[in-house]
Scaffold this motif. Structure first.
Motif, PDB file in Angstrom:
ATOM      1  N   ALA A 172      -4.851   4.532  -8.547  1.00  0.00           N
ATOM      2  CA  ALA A 172      -3.881   3.659  -7.904  1.00  0.00           C
ATOM      3  C   ALA A 172      -3.637   4.080  -6.456  1.00  0.00           C
ATOM      4  O   ALA A 172      -3.552   3.232  -5.557  1.00  0.00           O
ATOM      5  CB  ALA A 172      -2.566   3.661  -8.689  1.00  0.00           C
ATOM      6  N   ALA A 173      -3.530   5.388  -6.213  1.00  0.00           N
ATOM      7  CA  ALA A 173      -3.335   5.865  -4.841  1.00  0.00           C
ATOM      8  C   ALA A 173      -4.529   5.513  -3.966  1.00  0.00           C
ATOM      9  O   ALA A 173      -4.375   5.114  -2.804  1.00  0.00           O
ATOM     10  CB  ALA A 173      -3.108   7.382  -4.841  1.00  0.00           C
ATOM     11  N   ALA A 174      -5.733   5.632  -4.519  1.00  0.00           N
ATOM     12  CA  ALA A 174      -6.933   5.257  -3.763  1.00  0.00           C
ATOM     13  C   ALA A 174      -6.928   3.763  -3.454  1.00  0.00           C
ATOM     14  O   ALA A 174      -7.271   3.343  -2.330  1.00  0.00           O
ATOM     15  CB  ALA A 174      -8.192   5.631  -4.550  1.00  0.00           C
ATOM     16  N   GLU A 175      -6.525   2.948  -4.419  1.00  0.00           N
ATOM     17  CA  GLU A 175      -6.493   1.505  -4.197  1.00  0.00           C
ATOM     18  C   GLU A 175      -5.441   1.128  -3.161  1.00  0.00           C
ATOM     19  O   GLU A 175      -5.644   0.209  -2.363  1.00  0.00           O
ATOM     20  CB  GLU A 175      -6.235   0.781  -5.522  1.00  0.00           C
ATOM     21  CG  GLU A 175      -7.421   0.860  -6.475  1.00  0.00           C
ATOM     22  CD  GLU A 175      -7.196   0.060  -7.753  1.00  0.00           C
ATOM     23  OE1 GLU A 175      -6.021  -0.236  -8.071  1.00  0.00           O
ATOM     24  OE2 GLU A 175      -8.190  -0.270  -8.413  1.00  0.00           O
ATOM     25  N   GLU A 181      -6.017  -0.314   4.369  1.00  0.00           N
ATOM     26  CA  GLU A 181      -7.050  -0.486   5.393  1.00  0.00           C
ATOM     27  C   GLU A 181      -7.175  -1.959   5.769  1.00  0.00           C
ATOM     28  O   GLU A 181      -7.245  -2.313   6.950  1.00  0.00           O
ATOM     29  CB  GLU A 181      -8.395   0.037   4.895  1.00  0.00           C
ATOM     30  CG  GLU A 181      -8.523   1.535   4.847  1.00  0.00           C
ATOM     31  CD  GLU A 181      -9.923   1.979   4.442  1.00  0.00           C
ATOM     32  OE1 GLU A 181     -10.474   2.872   5.116  1.00  0.00           O
ATOM     33  OE2 GLU A 181     -10.479   1.438   3.463  1.00  0.00           O
ATOM     34  N   GLY A 182      -7.213  -2.828   4.766  1.00  0.00           N
ATOM     35  CA  GLY A 182      -7.310  -4.255   5.040  1.00  0.00           C
ATOM     36  C   GLY A 182      -6.063  -4.811   5.689  1.00  0.00           C
ATOM     37  O   GLY A 182      -6.141  -5.638   6.603  1.00  0.00           O
ATOM     38  N   GLN A 183      -4.896  -4.347   5.236  1.00  0.00           N
ATOM     39  CA  GLN A 183      -3.631  -4.831   5.780  1.00  0.00           C
ATOM     40  C   GLN A 183      -3.467  -4.455   7.245  1.00  0.00           C
ATOM     41  O   GLN A 183      -2.989  -5.260   8.069  1.00  0.00           O
ATOM     42  CB  GLN A 183      -2.472  -4.249   4.962  1.00  0.00           C
ATOM     43  CG  GLN A 183      -1.081  -4.640   5.424  1.00  0.00           C
ATOM     44  CD  GLN A 183      -0.705  -6.064   5.074  1.00  0.00           C
ATOM     45  OE1 GLN A 183      -1.462  -6.762   4.391  1.00  0.00           O
ATOM     46  NE2 GLN A 183       0.442  -6.510   5.536  1.00  0.00           N
ATOM     47  N   LEU A 202     -17.379   9.763   4.845  1.00  0.00           N
ATOM     48  CA  LEU A 202     -18.298   8.652   5.034  1.00  0.00           C
ATOM     49  C   LEU A 202     -17.584   7.436   5.610  1.00  0.00           C
ATOM     50  O   LEU A 202     -16.453   7.149   5.235  1.00  0.00           O
ATOM     51  CB  LEU A 202     -18.933   8.261   3.695  1.00  0.00           C
ATOM     52  CG  LEU A 202     -19.786   9.323   3.000  1.00  0.00           C
ATOM     53  CD1 LEU A 202     -20.293   8.791   1.684  1.00  0.00           C
ATOM     54  CD2 LEU A 202     -20.935   9.757   3.887  1.00  0.00           C
ATOM     55  N   PRO A 203     -18.207   6.702   6.498  1.00  0.00           N
ATOM     56  CA  PRO A 203     -17.602   5.476   7.000  1.00  0.00           C
ATOM     57  C   PRO A 203     -17.631   4.384   5.949  1.00  0.00           C
ATOM     58  O   PRO A 203     -18.407   4.449   4.995  1.00  0.00           O
ATOM     59  CB  PRO A 203     -18.494   5.110   8.188  1.00  0.00           C
ATOM     60  CG  PRO A 203     -19.827   5.685   7.839  1.00  0.00           C
ATOM     61  CD  PRO A 203     -19.548   6.956   7.097  1.00  0.00           C
ATOM     62  N   LEU A 204     -16.768   3.394   6.136  1.00  0.00           N
ATOM     63  CA  LEU A 204     -16.768   2.225   5.260  1.00  0.00           C
ATOM     64  C   LEU A 204     -18.077   1.484   5.425  1.00  0.00           C
ATOM     65  O   LEU A 204     -18.543   1.259   6.540  1.00  0.00           O
ATOM     66  CB  LEU A 204     -15.587   1.314   5.617  1.00  0.00           C
ATOM     67  CG  LEU A 204     -15.565  -0.066   4.947  1.00  0.00           C
ATOM     68  CD1 LEU A 204     -15.399   0.091   3.445  1.00  0.00           C
ATOM     69  CD2 LEU A 204     -14.430  -0.900   5.524  1.00  0.00           C
ATOM     70  N   GLN A 205     -18.698   1.135   4.313  1.00  0.00           N
ATOM     71  CA  GLN A 205     -19.961   0.399   4.343  1.00  0.00           C
ATOM     72  C   GLN A 205     -19.645  -1.079   4.506  1.00  0.00           C
ATOM     73  O   GLN A 205     -19.012  -1.692   3.659  1.00  0.00           O
ATOM     74  CB  GLN A 205     -20.723   0.639   3.048  1.00  0.00           C
ATOM     75  CG  GLN A 205     -22.101   0.008   3.035  1.00  0.00           C
ATOM     76  CD  GLN A 205     -22.806   0.277   1.697  1.00  0.00           C
ATOM     77  OE1 GLN A 205     -22.686  -0.472   0.748  1.00  0.00           O
ATOM     78  NE2 GLN A 205     -23.511   1.395   1.647  1.00  0.00           N
ATOM     79  N   GLN A 206     -20.048  -1.657   5.599  1.00  0.00           N
ATOM     80  CA  GLN A 206     -19.800  -3.058   5.868  1.00  0.00           C
ATOM     81  C   GLN A 206     -20.730  -3.943   5.036  1.00  0.00           C
ATOM     82  O   GLN A 206     -21.896  -3.597   4.843  1.00  0.00           O
ATOM     83  CB  GLN A 206     -19.999  -3.377   7.351  1.00  0.00           C
ATOM     84  CG  GLN A 206     -19.084  -2.604   8.290  1.00  0.00           C
ATOM     85  CD  GLN A 206     -17.629  -2.930   8.070  1.00  0.00           C
ATOM     86  OE1 GLN A 206     -17.286  -4.025   7.623  1.00  0.00           O
ATOM     87  NE2 GLN A 206     -16.743  -1.982   8.392  1.00  0.00           N
ATOM     88  N   PRO A 207     -20.197  -5.058   4.488  1.00  0.00           N
ATOM     89  CA  PRO A 207     -21.045  -5.934   3.682  1.00  0.00           C
ATOM     90  C   PRO A 207     -22.102  -6.602   4.529  1.00  0.00           C
ATOM     91  O   PRO A 207     -21.964  -6.751   5.722  1.00  0.00           O
ATOM     92  CB  PRO A 207     -20.023  -6.967   3.137  1.00  0.00           C
ATOM     93  CG  PRO A 207     -18.880  -6.924   4.086  1.00  0.00           C
ATOM     94  CD  PRO A 207     -18.812  -5.522   4.618  1.00  0.00           C
TER      95      PRO A 207
END
Length: 207
Positions: A172-175, A181-183, A202-207
């Protein structure tokens, strides 16, 4: 977002293999003594935001308080064959000290430090961030409206987890961090609140 996970009370040999963007960690304790860790859960976030969780019971080698057992459902019988803290920490520490860690409030890092002191172990040099502080930045409107504890964030953010289970609370903490990040439109490195650089980030992997 509905990350996948590996759940359950797993043998320490089945620890997820990194590297990860960050790892959230949560502990449950047997009593008011913060060193009485009876369960450790981690949620490891990969570059594509997939979450792998790992949970282990820990034998605190001390009595359980009825209040704590009622809260999390863990008793002396539950942990009778579980590893004690030095064994569990000895296997978790090499993975954790390579990554940025997330805790929801400051209790978990204090409990780890207290357990290390109780067993006369060297305190781990870990990089900690607080998902409560991150949530306050992302959703300031929750202040005075239930606050930023996991119970209220579960309702407000529509999270699905079983509170007071270390693995579930870590996930839950990770979520919360991933949603923040999105907010905020910023990566974990920007919102983590620490200047400490972990070996793996690691950086966020972009779709």
């Amino acid at each position: 977002m509905r990350p996948g996970e590996m759940a359950g009370q797993s043998p320490l040999s089945t620890l997820p293999a990194g590297p990860f963007r960050f790892i959230a960690l949560d502990v449950e304790t047997a009593s008011r003594d913060s060193a009485s860790i009876c369960q450790i859960g981690i949620a490891c976030v990969r570059s594509d935001n997939h979450i792998e969780t790992f949970t282990t019971y820990v034998n605190p080698e001390q009595s359980f308080a009825p209040f704590n057992t009622e809260l999390h459902g863990i008793s002396a019988e539950t942990v009778a064959t579980a590893p004690c803290f030095p064994e569990a920490w000895g296997q978790l520490k090499p993975l954790l000290q390579l990554h940025h860690l997330v805790q929801h409030s400051g209790f978990d890092s204090k409990a780890i430090s207290a357990a290390c002191r109780a067993y006369r172990l060297p305190n781990a040099d870990l990089s900690w961030s607080d998902s409560v502080k991150i949530a306050r930045r992302a959703w300031p409107e929750f202040k005075g409206n239930g606050g930023h504890g996991l119970a209220n964030l579960k309702r407000q953010l529509r999270l699905s987890f079983r509170h007071h289970d270390a693995g579930e609370d870590a996930r839950a903490a990770a979520e919360v961090v991933l949603l923040a990040e999105g907010q905020l439109g910023q990566s974990f490195d920007r919102i983590s609140g620490t200047a400490r650089k972990a070996q793996f980030s690691l950086p966020l992997q972009q779709p």
